[in-house]
Design a protein around this motif. Sequence first.
Motif, PDB file in Angstrom:
ATOM      1  N   GLY A 364      32.052 -36.187 -31.536  1.00 14.77           N
ATOM      2  CA  GLY A 364      32.836 -37.103 -30.719  1.00 14.77           C
ATOM      3  C   GLY A 364      32.044 -37.431 -29.457  1.00 14.77           C
ATOM      4  O   GLY A 364      30.857 -37.729 -29.499  1.00 14.77           O
ATOM      5  N   ALA A 365      32.745 -37.378 -28.310  1.00 13.41           N
ATOM      6  CA  ALA A 365      32.113 -37.498 -26.981  1.00 13.41           C
ATOM      7  C   ALA A 365      31.415 -38.825 -26.730  1.00 13.41           C
ATOM      8  O   ALA A 365      30.493 -38.900 -25.932  1.00 13.41           O
ATOM      9  N   ALA A 366      31.844 -39.896 -27.386  1.00 10.82           N
ATOM     10  CA  ALA A 366      31.172 -41.182 -27.208  1.00 10.82           C
ATOM     11  C   ALA A 366      31.221 -41.648 -25.759  1.00 10.82           C
ATOM     12  O   ALA A 366      30.208 -42.074 -25.195  1.00 10.82           O
ATOM     13  N   GLN A 367      32.376 -41.579 -25.128  1.00 11.57           N
ATOM     14  CA  GLN A 367      32.508 -42.115 -23.785  1.00 11.57           C
ATOM     15  C   GLN A 367      31.829 -41.236 -22.748  1.00 11.57           C
ATOM     16  O   GLN A 367      31.409 -41.715 -21.699  1.00 11.57           O
ATOM     17  N   ALA A 370      27.685 -41.905 -23.542  1.00 11.98           N
ATOM     18  CA  ALA A 370      27.136 -43.224 -23.876  1.00 11.98           C
ATOM     19  C   ALA A 370      26.196 -43.759 -22.803  1.00 11.98           C
ATOM     20  O   ALA A 370      25.115 -44.278 -23.113  1.00 11.98           O
ATOM     21  N   ALA A 371      26.587 -43.660 -21.538  1.00 10.79           N
ATOM     22  CA  ALA A 371      25.767 -44.237 -20.468  1.00 10.79           C
ATOM     23  C   ALA A 371      24.390 -43.587 -20.402  1.00 10.79           C
ATOM     24  O   ALA A 371      23.405 -44.232 -20.025  1.00 10.79           O
ATOM     25  N   GLN A 389      34.086 -46.990 -34.449  1.00  7.62           N
ATOM     26  CA  GLN A 389      34.453 -47.268 -33.063  1.00  7.62           C
ATOM     27  C   GLN A 389      33.383 -46.751 -32.104  1.00  7.62           C
ATOM     28  O   GLN A 389      33.034 -47.415 -31.117  1.00  7.62           O
ATOM     29  N   ALA A 390      32.852 -45.557 -32.400  1.00  4.49           N
ATOM     30  CA  ALA A 390      31.798 -45.000 -31.556  1.00  4.49           C
ATOM     31  C   ALA A 390      30.540 -45.858 -31.614  1.00  4.49           C
ATOM     32  O   ALA A 390      29.906 -46.130 -30.587  1.00  4.49           O
ATOM     33  N   ALA A 391      30.163 -46.299 -32.809  1.00  2.66           N
ATOM     34  CA  ALA A 391      28.971 -47.129 -32.955  1.00  2.66           C
ATOM     35  C   ALA A 391      29.097 -48.419 -32.155  1.00  2.66           C
ATOM     36  O   ALA A 391      28.141 -48.854 -31.492  1.00  2.66           O
ATOM     37  N   MET A 392      30.266 -49.042 -32.208  1.00  9.29           N
ATOM     38  CA  MET A 392      30.478 -50.275 -31.440  1.00  9.29           C
ATOM     39  C   MET A 392      30.354 -50.001 -29.936  1.00  9.29           C
ATOM     40  O   MET A 392      29.784 -50.807 -29.195  1.00  9.29           O
ATOM     41  N   TYR A 393      30.871 -48.862 -29.497  1.00 14.51           N
ATOM     42  CA  TYR A 393      30.795 -48.522 -28.071  1.00 14.51           C
ATOM     43  C   TYR A 393      29.348 -48.248 -27.656  1.00 14.51           C
ATOM     44  O   TYR A 393      28.871 -48.742 -26.634  1.00 14.51           O
ATOM     45  N   PHE A 394      28.618 -47.483 -28.468  1.00 13.48           N
ATOM     46  CA  PHE A 394      27.228 -47.174 -28.150  1.00 13.48           C
ATOM     47  C   PHE A 394      26.367 -48.427 -28.133  1.00 13.48           C
ATOM     48  O   PHE A 394      25.370 -48.498 -27.399  1.00 13.48           O
ATOM     49  N   PHE A 467      25.406 -38.167 -32.911  1.00 15.19           N
ATOM     50  CA  PHE A 467      26.846 -38.039 -32.742  1.00 15.19           C
ATOM     51  C   PHE A 467      27.498 -37.927 -34.120  1.00 15.19           C
ATOM     52  O   PHE A 467      27.252 -38.756 -34.998  1.00 15.19           O
ATOM     53  N   ILE A 468      28.337 -36.913 -34.276  1.00 15.38           N
ATOM     54  CA  ILE A 468      28.852 -36.552 -35.594  1.00 15.38           C
ATOM     55  C   ILE A 468      30.350 -36.825 -35.683  1.00 15.38           C
ATOM     56  O   ILE A 468      31.130 -36.338 -34.850  1.00 15.38           O
ATOM     57  N   PHE A 469      30.740 -37.596 -36.691  1.00 14.36           N
ATOM     58  CA  PHE A 469      32.144 -37.933 -36.958  1.00 14.36           C
ATOM     59  C   PHE A 469      32.363 -37.805 -38.470  1.00 14.36           C
ATOM     60  O   PHE A 469      32.421 -38.799 -39.180  1.00 14.36           O
ATOM     61  N   ILE A 470      32.469 -36.588 -38.949  1.00 15.89           N
ATOM     62  CA  ILE A 470      32.509 -36.399 -40.406  1.00 15.89           C
ATOM     63  C   ILE A 470      33.827 -35.773 -40.862  1.00 15.89           C
ATOM     64  O   ILE A 470      33.855 -34.888 -41.704  1.00 15.89           O
ATOM     65  N   GLY A 471      34.920 -36.255 -40.357  1.00 10.60           N
ATOM     66  CA  GLY A 471      36.202 -35.705 -40.772  1.00 10.60           C
ATOM     67  C   GLY A 471      36.608 -34.559 -39.880  1.00 10.60           C
ATOM     68  O   GLY A 471      35.935 -34.220 -38.907  1.00 10.60           O
ATOM     69  N   ALA A 472      37.716 -33.950 -40.238  1.00  5.79           N
ATOM     70  CA  ALA A 472      38.291 -32.977 -39.319  1.00  5.79           C
ATOM     71  C   ALA A 472      38.935 -31.831 -40.068  1.00  5.79           C
ATOM     72  O   ALA A 472      39.296 -31.944 -41.243  1.00  5.79           O
ATOM     73  N   THR A 473      39.063 -30.722 -39.350  1.00  6.08           N
ATOM     74  CA  THR A 473      39.724 -29.535 -39.899  1.00  6.08           C
ATOM     75  C   THR A 473      40.776 -29.056 -38.907  1.00  6.08           C
ATOM     76  O   THR A 473      40.608 -29.203 -37.689  1.00  6.08           O
ATOM     77  N   PRO A 474      41.870 -28.468 -39.399  1.00  4.86           N
ATOM     78  CA  PRO A 474      42.913 -27.982 -38.497  1.00  4.86           C
ATOM     79  C   PRO A 474      42.537 -26.642 -37.869  1.00  4.86           C
ATOM     80  O   PRO A 474      41.855 -25.827 -38.495  1.00  4.86           O
TER      81      PRO A 474
END
Length: 554
Positions: A364-367, A370-371, A389-394, A467-474
């Motif tokens: 995560g941590a895109a925002q 990013a700068a 969404q992260a790719a568009m922001y970066f 930056f890694i966005f590969i799904g999630a675990t509880p």
Amino acid sequence: MDKPVILTIDDDPAVLQAIARDLRKQYGGRFRIMRADSGTSALDATQKLKLRGDTVALFLADQRMPNMSGVEFLEQASPIFPTAKRALLTAYADTDAAISAINDANLDYYLLKPWDPPEEKLYPVLDDLIADWKASFKPEFKGVKVISDRWSPDSHALRDFLSRNQIPYRWLDIESDPEAQQLISLSGEKVSQADHPCLPLVIQADGSKLTSPSVTELAQALGQTTEAAKPFYDLVIVGGGPAGLAAAVYGASEGLRTVMIEREAPGGQAGTSSRIENYLGFPVGLSGSDLARRAVTQAKRFGVEILTPQAGQSLRTENNYHFLTLSDGSEISSHALILALGVSWRRLNMPGIEQFTGAGVYYGAAQTEAAACTNEEVYVVGGANSAGQAAMYFSKFAKTVRILVRGESLTKSMSQYLIDQIDGTDNIEVLPFHSVVEAQGSEKLERILVKDSQTDEMKTFETNSLFIFIGATPSTDWLGDQVYRDQRGFICTGPDVDTSLGWPLERDRFLLETNVPGIFAVGDVRHNSIKRVASGVGEGSICVQFVHRHLANL
């Protein structure tokens, strides 16, 4: 904004009082008039003003002072506030020193004593100096400053906490920002280029400092609520994502004494999203942080108590009471408990990833980061909406953004509107059938090894940012065996609960209720839930109605 400062220095008490009186009369409405009786005390005050983020507009120093002359003071104070105007008060006998100081100390003006009447001999000169200063004035940042190197995992954790909790802060890179070194020196810390034992250094708005604080220590220093005000609540909500926030708003608005516990920041995983464009009622979209801010404001207006950073540690039920032990060891109880735990980013398990997490590898941590990626090559792993969404922001900052996808395209897991945006963005490239197999570097990420599954070719890409966005675990292990979960750890509710577990009440189990009466689960942590912001908000909202029905039957 605090008033800019005019600082006047003179060792003669009568003269100091007189000049401060005249300054206050003319400028007191627009400036804070401060005075010092020596160059040493004035320099100390100047350093403290800098640490607090205050601004000095004008130094007005007497030349003939013991231990430190006015010119000597200005030479030392000017680097601290280089844009401040510098004026010297001199006797006629000191005019040669004043003229010399115009060149040596960048003196802007000198005034002769006495300056009576000030309307003729003082104010016109200072008016011009202040007008010149104001023309190029940029206000000092008033807020938290974090000083560190870019590759510090501890610094990343602090900045991510501040960003996600929407606490204004400024990050200063010790390796490239001269102000960072200056602030460390003014704070009394010693830092060599090779060793930074005091970092990350946090300077608060009042000038106080925290050396290498934990996230919890920083939160407490900033006045975040981490301890519950009461031992018992009608409703306890664990998790502050969209589902938890919705439950908090509806619960408190309907009269329930409500506390919400969040381990990181309100908004949950959705709060890290740079842009949510398919949420009803926001046709141009909104960021996850905006959604979280609005929801937190709404919840607090209804009296919700929010504890962060705080987390559940263990849970037990006695009679009709649920006792929740928090991560700090404290305990609270309630008649109803909503588990809105959300999910955490799934970790990549391969060489180098753990070593560089927080130092070039981020979940995560895109925002937050990013700068720092301006004009660099950024790699995003994942093919779902969060990755898009992260790719568009970066793409607004980075030179190139490459999305690594294991499958043949983005169409299986990403919304079409995002795919269309990515296709229309020149500096985003999608690499299908590509997977990261290793992260490499010394003290930070320097390159990644990527495999093309179609050709079995191994490729090396130079980069400092993955930056890694590969799904999630509880994160539900702390619940133990009390609350029934599926094999992956998601909480089962309603008809999904194993019937062999039995049910102790005469009434039927509610749709969002777990195997334990009065304990509910909503949002992404629930088994077979729809992983969307809107569905989380809906579940959190309707769950409160089940809470009311449960409480009515006690």
